[in-house]
Design an enzyme around this catalytic site. Structure first.
Site, PDB file in Angstrom:
ATOM      1  N   ASN A 165     -10.450  -4.836  11.060  1.00 28.72           N
ATOM      2  CA  ASN A 165     -10.279  -6.276  10.884  1.00 28.72           C
ATOM      3  C   ASN A 165      -9.467  -6.862  12.020  1.00 28.72           C
ATOM      4  O   ASN A 165      -9.792  -7.890  12.579  1.00 28.72           O
ATOM      5  CB  ASN A 165      -9.579  -6.550   9.564  1.00 28.72           C
ATOM      6  CG  ASN A 165     -10.566  -7.029   8.553  1.00 28.72           C
ATOM      7  OD1 ASN A 165     -11.551  -7.682   8.908  1.00 28.72           O
ATOM      8  ND2 ASN A 165     -10.314  -6.710   7.305  1.00 28.72           N
TER       9      ASN A 165
ATOM     10  N   ARG B 283     -19.855  -5.690   8.228  1.00 35.79           N
ATOM     11  CA  ARG B 283     -21.081  -5.270   7.521  1.00 35.79           C
ATOM     12  C   ARG B 283     -21.955  -6.472   7.186  1.00 35.79           C
ATOM     13  O   ARG B 283     -23.173  -6.444   7.345  1.00 35.79           O
ATOM     14  CB  ARG B 283     -20.720  -4.528   6.227  1.00 35.79           C
ATOM     15  CG  ARG B 283     -20.328  -3.099   6.464  1.00 35.79           C
ATOM     16  CD  ARG B 283     -19.652  -2.523   5.272  1.00 35.79           C
ATOM     17  NE  ARG B 283     -18.372  -3.188   5.042  1.00 35.79           N
ATOM     18  CZ  ARG B 283     -17.374  -2.687   4.335  1.00 35.79           C
ATOM     19  NH1 ARG B 283     -17.519  -1.525   3.766  1.00 35.79           N
ATOM     20  NH2 ARG B 283     -16.249  -3.338   4.193  1.00 35.79           N
TER      21      ARG B 283
ATOM     22  N   LYS C 136       0.871  -1.179   0.000  1.00 40.11           N
ATOM     23  CA  LYS C 136       0.000   0.000   0.000  1.00 40.11           C
ATOM     24  C   LYS C 136       0.905   1.225   0.000  1.00 40.11           C
ATOM     25  O   LYS C 136       1.943   1.216   0.673  1.00 40.11           O
ATOM     26  CB  LYS C 136      -0.869   0.027   1.256  1.00 40.11           C
ATOM     27  CG  LYS C 136      -1.924  -1.040   1.261  1.00 40.11           C
ATOM     28  CD  LYS C 136      -2.880  -0.829   2.430  1.00 40.11           C
ATOM     29  CE  LYS C 136      -3.679  -2.076   2.674  1.00 40.11           C
ATOM     30  NZ  LYS C 136      -3.781  -2.468   4.056  1.00 40.11           N
TER      31      LYS C 136
ATOM     32  N   ASN D 271     -17.527   3.414  11.910  1.00 33.87           N
ATOM     33  CA  ASN D 271     -18.748   3.310  11.092  1.00 33.87           C
ATOM     34  C   ASN D 271     -19.955   2.644  11.737  1.00 33.87           C
ATOM     35  O   ASN D 271     -21.072   2.865  11.292  1.00 33.87           O
ATOM     36  CB  ASN D 271     -18.426   2.541   9.805  1.00 33.87           C
ATOM     37  CG  ASN D 271     -17.501   3.332   8.912  1.00 33.87           C
ATOM     38  OD1 ASN D 271     -17.837   4.431   8.503  1.00 33.87           O
ATOM     39  ND2 ASN D 271     -16.328   2.797   8.643  1.00 33.87           N
TER      40      ASN D 271
ATOM     41  N   ARG E 266      -9.516 -13.650  14.203  1.00 30.96           N
ATOM     42  CA  ARG E 266      -8.683 -14.041  15.363  1.00 30.96           C
ATOM     43  C   ARG E 266      -9.539 -14.124  16.619  1.00 30.96           C
ATOM     44  O   ARG E 266     -10.443 -13.301  16.806  1.00 30.96           O
ATOM     45  CB  ARG E 266      -7.564 -13.010  15.591  1.00 30.96           C
ATOM     46  CG  ARG E 266      -6.496 -13.052  14.540  1.00 30.96           C
ATOM     47  CD  ARG E 266      -5.508 -11.924  14.736  1.00 30.96           C
ATOM     48  NE  ARG E 266      -5.381 -11.149  13.523  1.00 30.96           N
ATOM     49  CZ  ARG E 266      -4.920  -9.906  13.449  1.00 30.96           C
ATOM     50  NH1 ARG E 266      -4.539  -9.287  14.539  1.00 30.96           N
ATOM     51  NH2 ARG E 266      -4.841  -9.293  12.301  1.00 30.96           N
TER      52      ARG E 266
ATOM     53  N   HIS F   8      -0.919  -1.614  16.625  1.00 31.76           N
ATOM     54  CA  HIS F   8      -1.752  -0.458  16.244  1.00 31.76           C
ATOM     55  C   HIS F   8      -1.322   0.811  16.976  1.00 31.76           C
ATOM     56  O   HIS F   8      -2.113   1.747  17.145  1.00 31.76           O
ATOM     57  CB  HIS F   8      -3.253  -0.675  16.575  1.00 31.76           C
ATOM     58  CG  HIS F   8      -3.911  -1.784  15.846  1.00 31.76           C
ATOM     59  ND1 HIS F   8      -4.749  -2.687  16.466  1.00 31.76           N
ATOM     60  CD2 HIS F   8      -3.883  -2.144  14.540  1.00 31.76           C
ATOM     61  CE1 HIS F   8      -5.205  -3.542  15.575  1.00 31.76           C
ATOM     62  NE2 HIS F   8      -4.674  -3.249  14.395  1.00 31.76           N
TER      63      HIS F   8
ATOM     64  N   ARG G  20       5.881   1.633   7.236  1.00 28.69           N
ATOM     65  CA  ARG G  20       5.244   1.018   8.397  1.00 28.69           C
ATOM     66  C   ARG G  20       6.044  -0.246   8.717  1.00 28.69           C
ATOM     67  O   ARG G  20       6.288  -1.073   7.827  1.00 28.69           O
ATOM     68  CB  ARG G  20       3.812   0.652   8.071  1.00 28.69           C
ATOM     69  CG  ARG G  20       3.186  -0.097   9.211  1.00 28.69           C
ATOM     70  CD  ARG G  20       1.890  -0.718   8.838  1.00 28.69           C
ATOM     71  NE  ARG G  20       1.340  -1.375  10.017  1.00 28.69           N
ATOM     72  CZ  ARG G  20       0.519  -2.393   9.957  1.00 28.69           C
ATOM     73  NH1 ARG G  20       0.146  -2.876   8.793  1.00 28.69           N
ATOM     74  NH2 ARG G  20       0.060  -2.948  11.054  1.00 28.69           N
TER      75      ARG G  20
ATOM     76  N   ASP H 245     -16.345 -10.055   7.875  1.00 28.74           N
ATOM     77  CA  ASP H 245     -16.647  -8.652   7.598  1.00 28.74           C
ATOM     78  C   ASP H 245     -17.867  -8.193   8.401  1.00 28.74           C
ATOM     79  O   ASP H 245     -18.956  -8.759   8.288  1.00 28.74           O
ATOM     80  CB  ASP H 245     -16.915  -8.504   6.091  1.00 28.74           C
ATOM     81  CG  ASP H 245     -16.991  -7.053   5.677  1.00 28.74           C
ATOM     82  OD1 ASP H 245     -16.070  -6.582   5.006  1.00 28.74           O
ATOM     83  OD2 ASP H 245     -17.998  -6.382   6.035  1.00 28.74           O
TER      84      ASP H 245
HETATM   85  P1  AMP Z   1     -10.375  -1.779   8.793  1.00 28.57           P
HETATM   86  O1  AMP Z   1      -9.533  -3.012   9.031  1.00 28.57           O
HETATM   87  O2  AMP Z   1     -10.084  -0.676   9.765  1.00 28.57           O
HETATM   88  O3  AMP Z   1     -10.386  -1.319   7.370  1.00 28.57           O
HETATM   89  O4  AMP Z   1     -11.900  -2.210   9.102  1.00 28.57           O
HETATM   90  C1  AMP Z   1     -12.546  -3.197   8.385  1.00 28.57           C
HETATM   91  C2  AMP Z   1     -13.842  -3.566   9.086  1.00 28.57           C
HETATM   92  O5  AMP Z   1     -14.685  -2.393   9.164  1.00 28.57           O
HETATM   93  C3  AMP Z   1     -14.645  -4.640   8.360  1.00 28.57           C
HETATM   94  O6  AMP Z   1     -15.109  -5.614   9.278  1.00 28.57           O
HETATM   95  C4  AMP Z   1     -15.821  -3.839   7.812  1.00 28.57           C
HETATM   96  O7  AMP Z   1     -16.978  -4.624   7.681  1.00 28.57           O
HETATM   97  C5  AMP Z   1     -16.016  -2.798   8.884  1.00 28.57           C
HETATM   98  N1  AMP Z   1     -16.845  -1.703   8.389  1.00 28.57           N
HETATM   99  C6  AMP Z   1     -16.587  -0.831   7.392  1.00 28.57           C
HETATM  100  N2  AMP Z   1     -17.672  -0.028   7.174  1.00 28.57           N
HETATM  101  C7  AMP Z   1     -18.613  -0.417   8.060  1.00 28.57           C
HETATM  102  C8  AMP Z   1     -19.960  -0.006   8.342  1.00 28.57           C
HETATM  103  N3  AMP Z   1     -20.545   0.986   7.646  1.00 28.57           N
HETATM  104  N4  AMP Z   1     -20.622  -0.630   9.346  1.00 28.57           N
HETATM  105  C9  AMP Z   1     -20.059  -1.637  10.035  1.00 28.57           C
HETATM  106  N5  AMP Z   1     -18.802  -2.084   9.817  1.00 28.57           N
HETATM  107  C10 AMP Z   1     -18.092  -1.490   8.843  1.00 28.57           C
END
Ligand code: AMP
Length: 401
Positions: free
Chosen positions: A211, A285, A14, A335, A241, A180, A91, A283
């Site tokens: 995640n 969502r 990235k 979110n 995990r 983190h 990083r 995930d």
């Molecule tokens: P990250 O590793 O910080 O990018 O976070 C990824 C996680 O954030 C995944 O489990 C996504 O499903 C969750 N996520 C992203 N947008 C939303 C949302 N609108 N509502 C709930 N979870 C979300």
């Protein structure tokens, strides 16, 4: 002043290119499937111009050559020449006890980073590949390393030691390190800036829920405890995990199912957590959607997730002796209003009262979501680890002058 930030994983790179006079992101993207079939680079410039380049990207150096190529390309680039890159910030996941802040990368630093590989065999080698590649491709350009573990190096022994024979700490460095750190540092400072309060007087709890997920207790600007340990598997329930677990479970399973080290590692790192409980996905969502449709295991997984976060917040309030600011960040923390509501429910007795109207529907935006009567401020603070890496790199190269 232009700084390239690289986050090299085992099969991805990235990147973000910053103009540090304005902290503006000039371009960003990702190289995916490095050393695998079907590798490609996805690039986006600040004006929205996007491109996907497919190619045979057999290693990290080739991937970074692609990145440098697209950054200077006439059609998609943001730079006239590579000479415009003033520094590269990386990083680096594990700095063990060797690094308690970001550093200029020298041969001596590289040697020390190589000594940390044992503690993060999956993460540190690709981070180092990025550093070697820049050394080859841009030999005149200074590089900085920003460690996930560094911020937590202020933890006292009482929080970082495991109750194992002390000799294992001295022999192998077996202790809790936490991860983190760049995110916990950024969001805690940002919250104080926003509130206009002195960072070095505050008791703060930061919940980085993505995640991977971890929570940190920060007292007067110092991390004093965090939920991840020697590796990022301890603590909260994560996408795949398990987080905290009775070690007896592993012994039992290793015996019953004759599991070896790699199968056991896959069990706790890849097949557990929200995926393992819900059986739906890792995930959030998708899990929230399944729960809304009545899927019982998805509902259970969400309840367990929130419960674990709440339990950690309670224990950190006890160890901090109070709380001034509670922060949610990471994809889920930023979110999911339902997660924030559930975690903060029935916490009035600890000084946490959220305003449901402010919380509802809030996504990815810096905001105070507590009621004026709440003793602790509750905030959503979007994290920005890349910006911290760029800022640390800038500070390091400014000190060279
Ligand atoms: P990250 O590793 O910080 O990018 O976070 C990824 C996680 O954030 C995944 O489990 C996504 O499903 C969750 N996520 C992203 N947008 C939303 C949302 N609108 N509502 C709930 N979870 C979300």
């Amino acid at each position: 002043m232009k700084i390239l930030v690289l986050n090299c994983g085992s099969s991805s790179i990235k990147y973000q290119l910053f103009d540090m006079t304005s902290s503006e992101v000039l371009a960003k993207g990702i190289v995916e499937k490095v050393a695998l079939k079907g590798s490609f680079l996805k690039h986006e410039r600040s004006d929205g111009e996007k491109v996907i380049l497919e190619g045979e990207i057999l290693d990290h150096q080739t991937g970074i050559e692609y990145v440098l190529g697209v950054l200077t390309s006439e059609k998609y680039g943001s730079l006239k020449s590579l000479n415009e890159i003033d520094a590269v910030g990386h990083r680096v996941v594990h700095g063990a006890e060797k690094f308690n802040s970001s550093v200029l990368i020298t041969n001596e630093v590289i040697e020390k980073m190589e000594e940390c590989i044992d503690l993060a065999p999956l993460h540190n080698p690709p981070n180092l590949k990025g550093i070697y590649a820049i050394k080859n491709l841009l030999p005149q350009v200074p590089q900085a390393g920003v460690f996930d573990t560094a911020f937590h190096q202020t933890m006292p022994e009482t929080s970082y030691m495991y109750a194992l024979p002390y000799s294992l700490y001295t022999k192998y460095g077996i202790r809790r390190y936490g991860f983190h750190g760049t995110s916990h540092r950024y969001v805690s400072k940002k919250a104080c800036q926003e509130l206009g309060v002195d960072y070095f007087t505050q008791k703060i709890i930061t919940c980085h829920l993505g995640n991977g997920a971890s929570i940190a207790a920060i007292d007067k600007g110092k991390s004093v405890d965090t939920s991840m340990g020697l590796t990022p598997v301890e603590g909260l329930i994560m996408g795949t995990r398990c987080g905290d677990l009775d070690l007896g479970v592993l012994l039992y399973l290793m015996d019953k199912e004759e599991l070896g080290i790699s199968t056991t590692s896959a069990l706790i790192n890849k097949h557990s957590g929200m995926l393992g409980i819900s059986g739906v996905s890792s995930d959030m969502r998708e899990i929230e959607k399944a729960a809304a449709e009545g899927n019982k295991r998805a509902i259970l997984s969400l309840e367990m997730y929130d419960y674990r976060v709440k339990k950690y917040i309670g224990s950190y309030i006890a160890t901090l002796g109070g709380l001034d600011i509670l922060i949610f960040t990471g994809g889920i923390g930023e979110n999911s209003d339902t997660l924030r509501k559930s975690v903060c429910s029935n916490m009035e007795f600890l000084g946490i009262e959220i305003d449901e109207q402010k919380n509802k529907g809030l996504r990815g935006k810096l905001e105070v979501i507590s009621k004026p009567s709440s003793k602790a401020k509750v905030m959503v603070v979007p994290t920005n680890e890349e910006l911290v890496i760029a800022e640390d790199t800038l500070e390091i190269i400014n000190n060279l002058k």
